[in-house]
Write an enzyme that holds these catalytic residues in place. Structure first.
Site, PDB file in Angstrom:
ATOM      1  N   HIS A  20       0.832  -1.203   0.000  1.00  0.00           N
ATOM      2  CA  HIS A  20       0.000   0.000   0.000  1.00  0.00           C
ATOM      3  C   HIS A  20       0.873   1.261   0.000  1.00  0.00           C
ATOM      4  CE1 HIS A  20      -3.667  -2.336   0.789  1.00  0.00           C
ATOM      5  NE2 HIS A  20      -2.908  -3.069   1.578  1.00  0.00           N
ATOM      6  N   ARG A 158       4.761   2.624  -9.914  1.00  0.00           N
ATOM      7  CA  ARG A 158       5.787   3.586  -9.522  1.00  0.00           C
ATOM      8  C   ARG A 158       6.447   4.192 -10.760  1.00  0.00           C
ATOM      9  NH1 ARG A 158       9.670   0.410  -5.751  1.00  0.00           N
ATOM     10  NH2 ARG A 158       8.795  -1.444  -6.735  1.00  0.00           N
ATOM     11  N   GLU A 270       4.500  -5.032 -12.047  1.00  0.00           N
ATOM     12  CA  GLU A 270       5.821  -4.488 -12.368  1.00  0.00           C
ATOM     13  C   GLU A 270       6.613  -5.482 -13.204  1.00  0.00           C
ATOM     14  OE1 GLU A 270       6.099  -1.831  -8.237  1.00  0.00           O
ATOM     15  OE2 GLU A 270       7.274  -3.663  -8.451  1.00  0.00           O
TER      16      GLU A 270
END
Length: 336
Positions: A20, A158, A270
């Protein structure tokens, strides 16, 4: 300079993992860049792993006590919001329930909730679920005005995983990545290294594996408490194994790896972006749905069955080419 103040109410640490925290950092960094936003900061419980990670990423952190009761926590968070004149609150925690959100909506102009499930009717203005299975869930709005942003176009990747250069894929597996998250809850890393030690490489066809140049990168998370055991397994091995501490850019490790052995969660997205097929071993129940949805797309999912790691490695190596082509994932996402 803008005048909007945004706070993210997120927790992380040894018990609940860092997923998270890590995914909201992507969103918070984007929000900091917007000229209309004056401040972007976090409220989080006092777990040092989470607090340190946020500070490493240059975020102000307001820490609340883990020992607060449910009611006390709500009142403290509301008090912080009022004193700081926060306009927008973003939450990402399974512990935040419907009543908590109702109380938060009373003190902000906009309430945004990131949630991987649909356990109740949401009182939030916006709900985000960027998972592959999000549109399969039956979401409801408590007040009838919730905007649901569902599916992988809203995936909170990200920044290091966005706008990647073209990735060259080797014909054979040469570099393998082992990563199970910030905390090795099920002691998987020593088991994985042991499986490599027991694996007969000659059983794998040379067309799939570069046996002479095989290298294994093992990521050691910030909350690992089994490092001594991991080192002992490495000492037993004749393979080229490197232990990686305090990894700053996971994307670089993933890009140079031909396959991975990983736990579940957002790491699987990812790995998909970096074209890194994976053998997946779950650490927690909340990782199961993602792994089940992506199984045979870009991963092979062993679930919680850690006895078959050796056979799973062989299968992943041999099916790697098909897995690379299994999931096409855009490495840009829509923000809020």
């Amino acid at each position: 300079m803008g005048n909007k103040i945004i706070v993210l109410r997120v927790d992380g640490g040894k018990d609940i993992g860092m997923g998270h925290i890590m995914r909201t950092i992507a969103l918070a960094n984007d929000l900091k860049k917007k000229p209309e936003n004056k401040e972007v900061f976090y409220i989080t419980k006092n777990d040092p792993t989470a607090v340190n990670k946020l500070k490493e990423n240059s975020f102000e952190v307001v820490v609340i006590d883990k020992e607060l009761s449910y009611e006390e926590e709500i009142e403290e968070v509301k008090d912080i919001i009022k004193k700081r004149k926060v306009k927008k609150l973003i939450t990402d925690s399974y512990e935040i329930d419907q009543n908590y959100l109702i109380e938060m909506r009373k003190v902000v102009d906009k309430l945004v909730t990131i949630h991987d499930h649909a356990p109740f009717a949401f009182p939030s203005h916006v709900v985000i679920n960027g998972n592959a299975y999000a549109e399969d869930l039956d979401y409801e709005s408590y007040y009838g005005d919730t905007e649901f942003r569902l599916g992988m176009e809203y995936l909170l990747l990200r920044e290091e995983f966005r706008n990647l250069p073209d990735i060259q894929v080797r014909d054979k597996v040469q570099d393998i990545l082992v990563t199970v998250g910030g905390y090795d809850l099920r002691n998987l890393t020593p088991k994985i290294i042991n499986a490599f030690n027991e694996l007969d490489l000659d059983e794998i066809d040379a067309q799939y594996l570069d046996k002479e140049n095989l290298h294994i990168d093992v990521v050691i998370g910030p909350s690992f408490d089994n490092i001594d055991q991991i080192i002992e397994e490495v000492k037993k091995s004749s393979l080229d194994i490197a232990l990686n501490f305090n990894v700053k850019k996971m994307s670089e490790l993933m890009i140079r790896s031909d396959m991975a052995i990983s736990s579940g969660g957002s790491t699987l997205y990812e790995l998909a972006v970096t074209k890194t097929p994976a053998l997946v071993l779950l650490q927690a129940d909340n990782q199961a749905r993602v792994a089940e949805k992506l199984d045979d797309e870009n991963i092979i999912n062993l679930g919680f069955e850690s006895k078959n790691i050796k056979f799973g490695i062989k299968e992943t190596v041999e099916k790697r080419t098909n897995l690379i082509d299994g999931l096409s994932l855009n490495n840009n996402f829509k923000t809020i």
